[in-house]
Design an enzyme around this catalytic site. Structure first.
Site, short mmCIF file in Angstrom:
data_model
loop_
_atom_site.label_atom_id
_atom_site.label_comp_id
_atom_site.label_asym_id
_atom_site.label_seq_id
_atom_site.Cartn_x
_atom_site.Cartn_y
_atom_site.Cartn_z
N TYR A 109 -16.49 9.17 -3.04
CA TYR A 109 -17.43 10.08 -3.67
C TYR A 109 -16.87 11.49 -3.74
O TYR A 109 -15.82 11.80 -3.19
CB TYR A 109 -18.77 10.07 -2.92
CG TYR A 109 -18.78 10.83 -1.60
CD1 TYR A 109 -18.15 10.34 -0.47
CD2 TYR A 109 -19.43 12.07 -1.49
CE1 TYR A 109 -18.17 11.05 0.73
CE2 TYR A 109 -19.45 12.77 -0.31
CZ TYR A 109 -18.82 12.26 0.81
OH TYR A 109 -18.83 12.96 1.98
N ARG A 167 -9.03 14.99 -6.63
CA ARG A 167 -9.26 14.41 -5.29
C ARG A 167 -9.90 13.02 -5.42
O ARG A 167 -9.57 12.10 -4.68
CB ARG A 167 -10.12 15.36 -4.45
CG ARG A 167 -10.21 14.95 -2.98
CD ARG A 167 -10.85 16.02 -2.12
NE ARG A 167 -12.25 16.24 -2.46
CZ ARG A 167 -13.03 17.18 -1.90
NH1 ARG A 167 -12.53 17.97 -0.96
NH2 ARG A 167 -14.28 17.32 -2.25
N ARG A 198 -20.65 -12.37 -0.63
CA ARG A 198 -20.25 -11.28 0.26
C ARG A 198 -18.96 -11.67 0.96
O ARG A 198 -18.96 -12.46 1.91
CB ARG A 198 -21.34 -11.01 1.30
CG ARG A 198 -20.97 -9.87 2.25
CD ARG A 198 -22.00 -9.67 3.35
NE ARG A 198 -21.54 -8.67 4.30
CZ ARG A 198 -20.74 -8.93 5.35
NH1 ARG A 198 -20.31 -10.16 5.57
NH2 ARG A 198 -20.37 -7.96 6.16
N LYS A 222 -12.16 10.54 0.59
CA LYS A 222 -13.58 10.91 0.65
C LYS A 222 -14.39 9.62 0.49
O LYS A 222 -14.92 9.30 -0.58
CB LYS A 222 -13.90 11.96 -0.42
CG LYS A 222 -15.11 12.83 -0.04
CD LYS A 222 -15.13 14.12 -0.81
CE LYS A 222 -16.43 14.88 -0.69
NZ LYS A 222 -16.90 15.22 0.63
N GLU A 238 -11.54 18.68 12.08
CA GLU A 238 -12.41 19.40 11.13
C GLU A 238 -13.84 19.28 11.63
O GLU A 238 -14.07 18.90 12.78
CB GLU A 238 -12.24 18.81 9.72
CG GLU A 238 -12.56 17.33 9.63
CD GLU A 238 -12.39 16.74 8.23
OE1 GLU A 238 -12.40 17.48 7.24
OE2 GLU A 238 -12.29 15.50 8.15
N LEU A 241 -10.22 15.98 5.57
CA LEU A 241 -10.45 15.97 4.13
C LEU A 241 -9.83 17.25 3.55
O LEU A 241 -10.06 18.34 4.08
CB LEU A 241 -11.95 15.95 3.82
CG LEU A 241 -12.21 15.80 2.33
CD1 LEU A 241 -12.09 14.33 1.93
CD2 LEU A 241 -13.55 16.34 1.93
N1 PDD Z 1 -18.56 17.32 2.50
N2 PDD Z 1 -14.52 17.72 5.55
C1 PDD Z 1 -15.45 16.75 5.45
C2 PDD Z 1 -15.41 15.61 6.41
C3 PDD Z 1 -16.43 16.84 4.44
O1 PDD Z 1 -17.35 15.87 4.32
C4 PDD Z 1 -16.45 17.97 3.57
C5 PDD Z 1 -17.46 18.12 2.47
C6 PDD Z 1 -15.45 18.94 3.73
C7 PDD Z 1 -15.38 20.16 2.82
O2 PDD Z 1 -14.92 19.82 1.53
P1 PDD Z 1 -15.28 20.72 0.24
O3 PDD Z 1 -14.88 22.11 0.58
O4 PDD Z 1 -14.45 20.13 -0.84
O5 PDD Z 1 -16.77 20.58 0.02
C8 PDD Z 1 -14.51 18.79 4.73
C9 PDD Z 1 -19.47 17.28 1.37
C10 PDD Z 1 -20.02 18.61 0.99
C11 PDD Z 1 -20.54 16.23 1.62
O6 PDD Z 1 -20.16 15.19 2.14
O7 PDD Z 1 -21.69 16.44 1.26
#
Ligand code: PDD
Length: 286
Positions: free
Chosen positions: A30, A49, A98, A145, A177, A201
């Site tokens: 996503y 990405r 499945r 992601k 992170e 990420l």
């Molecule tokens: N999440 N690290 C993780 C694990 C994340 O899920 C996210 C963002 C980020 C920051 O990425 P960006 O700057 O591209 O938003 C870092 C999104 C916002 C979410 O899952 O809703």
């Protein structure tokens, strides 16, 4: 209105199969793109990405980049709010049986769903937020992601229960992170953040914050950051498309620095807001 598999529908009418592999296995990826004044921010980077996430899980990209952009722009104009958070995902579709290996001849599921973008209020920015820490028990491909968000769900719920906004993750004694954000650390006027790797990420906001530091003479070092350094930091910030640059003023019940939003957090937030209003809102950035 949202987009699902070729149709534009009200959210209440959008249905996917109970056998969707996103549902059964978390088998999909996503993106979340912030949209300011109806201009998506760094859409190309988000689509790059997505392409990388899809390629890594060997899920063919259902659309070329231009088609993604066309659909997203079409949806943005359909909404009755200007600032949006455009969530989109691709799953490996639904097969009758499945079974874990990839099914043959199954169409992917594509969902694009814009919702109002809620960024932290001025009051939250000024007070900062509290965080807890946790061992990073996710897998070794955090650069994807992925829709497998159960670790992040559990970590964020643990934070919420104690009135905290984020969980800072450590793996083998080093900062990775946040559960849903990237983390920056300040010590003695220098900003530190871990390099991109399979353990984090590659955040789009992370890139923006690094650029803002580099373009404005803020000392920055991109290198592994030990857990002890995080616990002794003067400032900690979380960054994401929806949280922007948000100071963490408490970690595991102890103050970060003097327990208030530090000068560099204020400076970077001001630079970020300026960039948002001058560049992102005008559509110059994507
Ligand atoms: N999440 N690290 C993780 C694990 C994340 O899920 C996210 C963002 C980020 C920051 O990425 P960006 O700057 O591209 O938003 C870092 C999104 C916002 C979410 O899952 O809703």
């Amino acid at each position: 209105m949202l987009y699902l598999n070729g149709e534009f529908l009200p959210a209440s009418e959008a249905k996917v199969s109970a056998l969707d592999r996103g549902c059964l296995f978390g088998d999909g990826v996503y993106e979340v793109v912030p949209v300011y004044s109806r201009h998506p921010f760094r859409l190309e980077e988000h689509l790059a990405r997505l392409e990388s996430s899809l390629a890594t899980i060997e899920l063919p990209n259902p659309y070329p980049r231009a088609e993604w952009a066309r659909l997203i722009h079409q949806l943005i104009v359909m909404q009755d709010f200007d600032d949006q958070s455009v969530y989109f995902h691709v799953t490996r579709g639904s097969a009758y049986e499945r079974d874990f290996p990839f099914p043959a001849n199954v169409a992917p599921t594509v969902l694009i769903n814009p919702t109002p973008l809620i960024t932290p209020s001025a009051q939250t920015k000024a007070s900062g937020v509290r965080a807890i820490s946790h061992v990073d028990f996710r897998w070794l491909r955090c650069d994807i992601k992925s829709l497998n968000l159960l670790p992040a769900v559990l970590m964020r719920e643990a934070a919420r229960r104690v009135g905290c906004a984020e969980t800072v993750l450590f793996r083998d004694g080093f900062l990775s992170e946040g559960a849903a954000s990237n983390i920056f650390v300040v010590k003695d006027g220098v900003v530190f953040t871990p390099p991109k790797s399979h353990l984090i990420l590659p955040g789009i906001t992370y890139d923006v914050v690094i650029e803002l530091c580099q373009n404005n003479g803020v000392p920055l070092e991109i290198r592994a950051v030990a857990e002890a350094e995080v616990r002794a930091a003067d400032e900690l910030w979380m960054t994401s498309s929806t949280k922007e640059v948000l100071a963490l003023v408490e970690l595991d019940g102890l103050p970060v620095g003097n327990g208030t939003v530090g000068p560099l957090a204020q400076r970077l937030d001001a630079l970020y807001q300026n960039f948002k209003n001058q560049v992102m809102r005008s559509g110059l950035a994507s």
